[in-house]
Design an enzyme around this catalytic site. Structure first.
Site, PDB file in Angstrom:
ATOM      1  N   THR A  27      36.838  46.008  43.156  1.00 12.27           N
ATOM      2  CA  THR A  27      36.011  46.307  42.311  1.00 12.27           C
ATOM      3  C   THR A  27      34.797  45.916  41.706  1.00 12.27           C
ATOM      4  OG1 THR A  27      37.352  45.771  40.239  1.00 12.27           O
ATOM      5  CG2 THR A  27      37.816  47.459  41.484  1.00 12.27           C
ATOM      6  N   ALA A  56      39.339  41.698  40.136  1.00 12.94           N
ATOM      7  CA  ALA A  56      38.254  42.354  39.395  1.00 12.94           C
ATOM      8  C   ALA A  56      37.734  41.690  38.789  1.00 12.94           C
ATOM      9  CB  ALA A  56      39.530  42.660  38.452  1.00 12.94           C
ATOM     10  N   VAL A  82      40.721  37.526  41.099  1.00 12.47           N
ATOM     11  CA  VAL A  82      39.423  37.328  39.765  1.00 12.47           C
ATOM     12  C   VAL A  82      38.290  37.070  40.782  1.00 12.47           C
ATOM     13  CG1 VAL A  82      38.517  35.762  38.732  1.00 12.47           C
ATOM     14  CG2 VAL A  82      40.178  36.418  38.101  1.00 12.47           C
ATOM     15  N   LYS A  83      36.867  37.966  40.638  1.00 16.06           N
ATOM     16  CA  LYS A  83      36.299  37.718  41.766  1.00 16.06           C
ATOM     17  C   LYS A  83      35.329  37.041  40.905  1.00 16.06           C
ATOM     18  CE  LYS A  83      33.810  41.219  44.300  1.00 16.06           C
ATOM     19  NZ  LYS A  83      33.695  42.894  44.250  1.00 16.06           N
ATOM     20  N   VAL A  84      34.730  36.356  41.646  1.00 13.54           N
ATOM     21  CA  VAL A  84      33.591  35.425  40.371  1.00 13.54           C
ATOM     22  C   VAL A  84      32.058  35.393  41.430  1.00 13.54           C
ATOM     23  CG1 VAL A  84      35.549  34.404  39.889  1.00 13.54           C
ATOM     24  CG2 VAL A  84      33.919  33.374  41.660  1.00 13.54           C
TER      25      VAL A  84
END
Ligand code: G3P
Length: 217
Positions: A27, A56, A82-84
């Site tokens: 997402t 996310a 975790v998307k960074v």
């Protein structure tokens, strides 16, 4: 090759799961906005029926802010990734989160050097955006091939997750290059099954079958 669905639409995800086309989910803030739902709630719902990684994305741009948001997100479920963003602060957060055993997806990658930095920071996934490169008349697939070669040269474990996938051809090209994953809208994943000669063949077989007057029982 594994397929992630690039959507926060739960009904699309359930359909893909039933079709066996869902190895995980990605997402981003745009997809969350499109869902019209509360971010943490939709991620929790997705994680309740998807076993693979569910990306996310943090909204903060500074390290402390990203870590604070990551702590909220990774508590939702074990498979939250975790998307960074691919910035120095994002890479710093990636290094810390990966060191703590959290899966990290480094997003908005547009160059081989950016992908190299993400691998050095211990990213689980690197997300090169092929469609957006094609949009500016650069070859998105050339980037995938270059990252593949760099990662193979140094045996990096980071998975290439081809993103901004717009067509079935993107997926074919990515698979030929040896990308580990592709994330795509549900419609693109479902379109992989289509071939006009398959449809034509079915039509002809059905017509001939009718002529036999038989049933299979
Ligand atoms: O996975 C990233 C993706 O959501 C971006 O796709 O089509 O907005 O470039 P697009």
């Amino acid at each position: 090759m594994k397929f992630f669905a690039d959507t926060a639409d739960v009904s699309e995800l359930r359909e893909l799961k039933d079709l066996g086309l869902l190895d995980g989910v990605t997402t981003n803030p745009s997809l969350i906005a499109k869902s019209g739902r509360k971010f943490t709630e939709v991620i929790a719902e997705i994680c309740s029926f998807v076993e693979g990684p569910v990306s996310a994305e943090v909204a903060a741009l500074d390290f402390d802010g990203m870590m604070k948001e990551a702590n909220v997100l990774r508590k939702i479920a074990k498979n939250v990734t975790v998307k960074v963003p691919l910035t120095l602060e994002g890479l710093k957060a990636c290094r810390v989160l990966s060191g703590e055993g959290t899966m990290v997806n480094v997003t908005l990658c547009f160059s081989p050097n950016q992908a190299l930095l993400a691998a050095k920071a211990g990213a689980t996934f690197i997300s090169p955006f092929v469609g957006r490169l094609d949009d500016i008349h650069q070859d998105g697939m050339e980037l995938i091939a270059e990252i593949r070669q760099i990662y193979d040269n140094y045996d990096y474990d980071t998975n290439i997750l081809v993103a901004s996938v717009r067509t079935a051809n993107h997926i074919k090209e990515a698979a030929l290059i040896g990308a580990d994953y592709a994330t795509a809208p549900a419609a693109v994943l479902k379109s992989l099954v289509k071939h006009p000669l398959t449809d034509k063949g079915i039509e002809q077989f059905l017509a001939d079958w009718k002529k036999t007057g038989q049933t299979i029982a």
